[in-house]
Write a protein that holds these residues in place. Structure first.
Motif, short mmCIF file in Angstrom:
data_model
loop_
_atom_site.label_atom_id
_atom_site.label_comp_id
_atom_site.label_asym_id
_atom_site.label_seq_id
_atom_site.Cartn_x
_atom_site.Cartn_y
_atom_site.Cartn_z
N GLY A 72 0.79 -1.21 0.00
CA GLY A 72 0.00 0.00 0.00
C GLY A 72 0.83 1.27 0.00
O GLY A 72 2.01 1.27 0.36
N GLU A 101 -12.38 0.31 0.90
CA GLU A 101 -10.99 0.35 0.43
C GLU A 101 -10.84 1.43 -0.64
O GLU A 101 -11.81 1.85 -1.27
N THR A 106 -3.42 2.75 1.48
CA THR A 106 -3.65 2.29 2.85
C THR A 106 -3.58 3.41 3.89
O THR A 106 -3.81 3.17 5.07
N ARG A 107 -3.26 4.61 3.44
CA ARG A 107 -3.30 5.77 4.34
C ARG A 107 -3.75 6.97 3.55
O ARG A 107 -3.21 7.27 2.48
N SER A 125 -6.41 5.22 8.14
CA SER A 125 -5.82 4.00 7.60
C SER A 125 -6.89 3.13 6.98
O SER A 125 -8.05 3.11 7.43
N LEU A 126 -6.51 2.40 5.94
CA LEU A 126 -7.41 1.47 5.28
C LEU A 126 -6.69 0.15 5.05
O LEU A 126 -5.45 0.11 4.95
N PRO A 127 -7.44 -0.94 4.90
CA PRO A 127 -6.81 -2.23 4.61
C PRO A 127 -6.50 -2.39 3.12
O PRO A 127 -7.00 -1.63 2.29
N VAL A 128 -5.63 -3.35 2.82
CA VAL A 128 -5.47 -3.80 1.44
C VAL A 128 -6.68 -4.68 1.16
O VAL A 128 -6.86 -5.72 1.78
N GLY A 129 -7.55 -4.24 0.24
CA GLY A 129 -8.84 -4.88 0.08
C GLY A 129 -8.89 -5.97 -0.98
O GLY A 129 -8.05 -6.04 -1.88
N LYS A 130 -9.92 -6.78 -0.89
CA LYS A 130 -10.10 -7.90 -1.81
C LYS A 130 -10.40 -7.44 -3.24
O LYS A 130 -9.93 -8.04 -4.21
#
Length: 382
Positions: free
Chosen positions: A203, A325, A339-340, A349-354
């Motif tokens: 990210g 995301e 991711t930020r 902050s965010l996740p690495v998404g599907k």
């Protein structure tokens, strides 16, 4: 229009028009072999590091446009410095456009590129805005194919690697008057490259900038022209001093709506599974990767909307969980997670998404020949 139905843009329409195979085009660019190509030691060292845009191959494509004659002197020549008058128009008035495209080596040794007709259409869109001559799209594709065949050894085969190609046109007529030049030179150079961002799918961090704008309404924002990128460098430096990888620009008038990053388009994935991306307002660059991602997502049944997206809405959505995301895309980076996201008054902050990971895999599998290409996006260069 039905929900999720997409009306093709002019660039997408042009990109969908068929083009002849490379074998029928490459003779347009005869090759002059480099008298002193990189030796084995230099070559092996260059291919080991694969730093983006640092090392260049042995040759380059070239042709020239002159008023009354059009494009001529098509050739593949040794890579080297360009002789340019100090009065060349590009140095004073910025008449210049460029493209970014990649060559991929497949497991059988063949070399392919992704949607070259889209890049051909876009360089002409950019040229038109900058009062520059159009390039015959078969000349454009022929220049890529002939160049890659001359320097095929420079196309890396490591996972995630490619030969990054940079076609560009500059105004070379020597004059100091404000009018479109009467001479232009077109080149294609290339650099073996690995991942654009060292962090890869870990990210990237984005600073939402205010007070600076990449382009404005009626300007050159939809053209891939050097001045747009020059305008992004100062805010990019300021963001880097804060520890951020990239910047995100907002609209000119209200500084409220997302436009694009310094060099990439953006996507917002909602918690309900729908996907949003900033609309093509004439200010942001229409990306070939963006276009492909919209098609892939829609074909998977995902609702994709192209619209104005307010930054406040995104910030609130991340805080409340309605935004799942964020990711960015472009030729160089392909698809990368954000991711930020930070700006004045927020740091999230965010996740690495599907959705991002699935999109990256689907796209790169097509590009590298690991999956079938139902869209006819891939074009064999060699």
């Amino acid at each position: 229009m039905k929900q999720n139905e997409h009306v093709p843009t002019e660039l997408e329409k042009c990109a969908a028009e068929p083009i002849r195979p490379a074998d029928e085009l490459v003779s347009r660019f005869p090759v002059t072999a480099h008298p002193r190509p990189a030796n084995d030691e230099q070559y092996q060292e260059s291919m080991k590091s694969l730093a983006f845009g640092k090392v260049f191959t042995d040759h380059m494509a070239h042709m020239r446009w002159t008023h009354g004659q059009g494009w001529h002197d098509r050739s593949i020549i040794p890579f080297g410095n360009i002789e340019l008058s100090p009065a060349a128009a590009v140095l004073h008035y910025g008449q210049e456009v460029f493209e970014g495209i990649k060559a991929y080596k497949h497991t059988d040794g063949s070399i392919w590129t992704f949607r070259p007709t889209f890049n051909a259409a876009r360089i002409n869109h950019s040229s038109n805005r900058m009062a520059m001559p159009a390039i015959d799209r078969e000349d454009f594709v022929a220049s890529l194919a002939a160049y890659v065949r001359a320097d095929h050894r420079w196309v890396p085969s490591q996972e995630g690697s490619s030969l990054y190609l940079r076609p560009f046109v500059i105004a070379t007529e020597p004059f100091l008057g404000v009018h479109s030049a009467h001479q232009f030179d077109y080149y294609v150079i290339g650099s073996p490259a690995g991942s654009y961002f060292a962090s890869g799918v870990a990210g990237i961090s984005i600073w939402v900038v205010k007070g600076y704008h990449r382009a404005g309404p009626g300007g050159t924002g939809s053209a891939k022209a050097g001045g747009n990128y020059a305008a992004s460098l100062l805010p990019q430096m300021e963001a880097a001093s804060r520890g951020f990888d990239q910047i995100c620009f907002l609209d000119t008038y209200e500084e409220r709506y997302l436009e694009e990053l310094g060099g990439m388009n953006t996507f917002v994935v909602m918690a309900d599974g729908s996907v949003r991306t900033p609309e093509l307002s004439g200010v942001i660059l229409e990306g070939g990767t963006r276009s492909a991602i919209c098609r892939l997502l829609r074909d998977r049944g995902i609702n994709v909307t192209e619209e104005k997206i307010a930054i406040d809405e995104i910030v609130t959505g991340i805080e409340k969980g309605t935004v799942a995301e964020l990711f960015a895309c472009g030729t160089a980076a392909v698809v990368t997670p954000i991711t930020r996201l930070a700006g004045e008054g927020f740091d999230l902050s965010l996740p690495v998404g599907k959705v991002m990971l699935d999109t990256l895999k689907a796209l790169t599998d097509i590009q590298t020949g690991q999956a079938t290409d139902p869209y006819g996006w891939m074009y064999r260069l060699a």
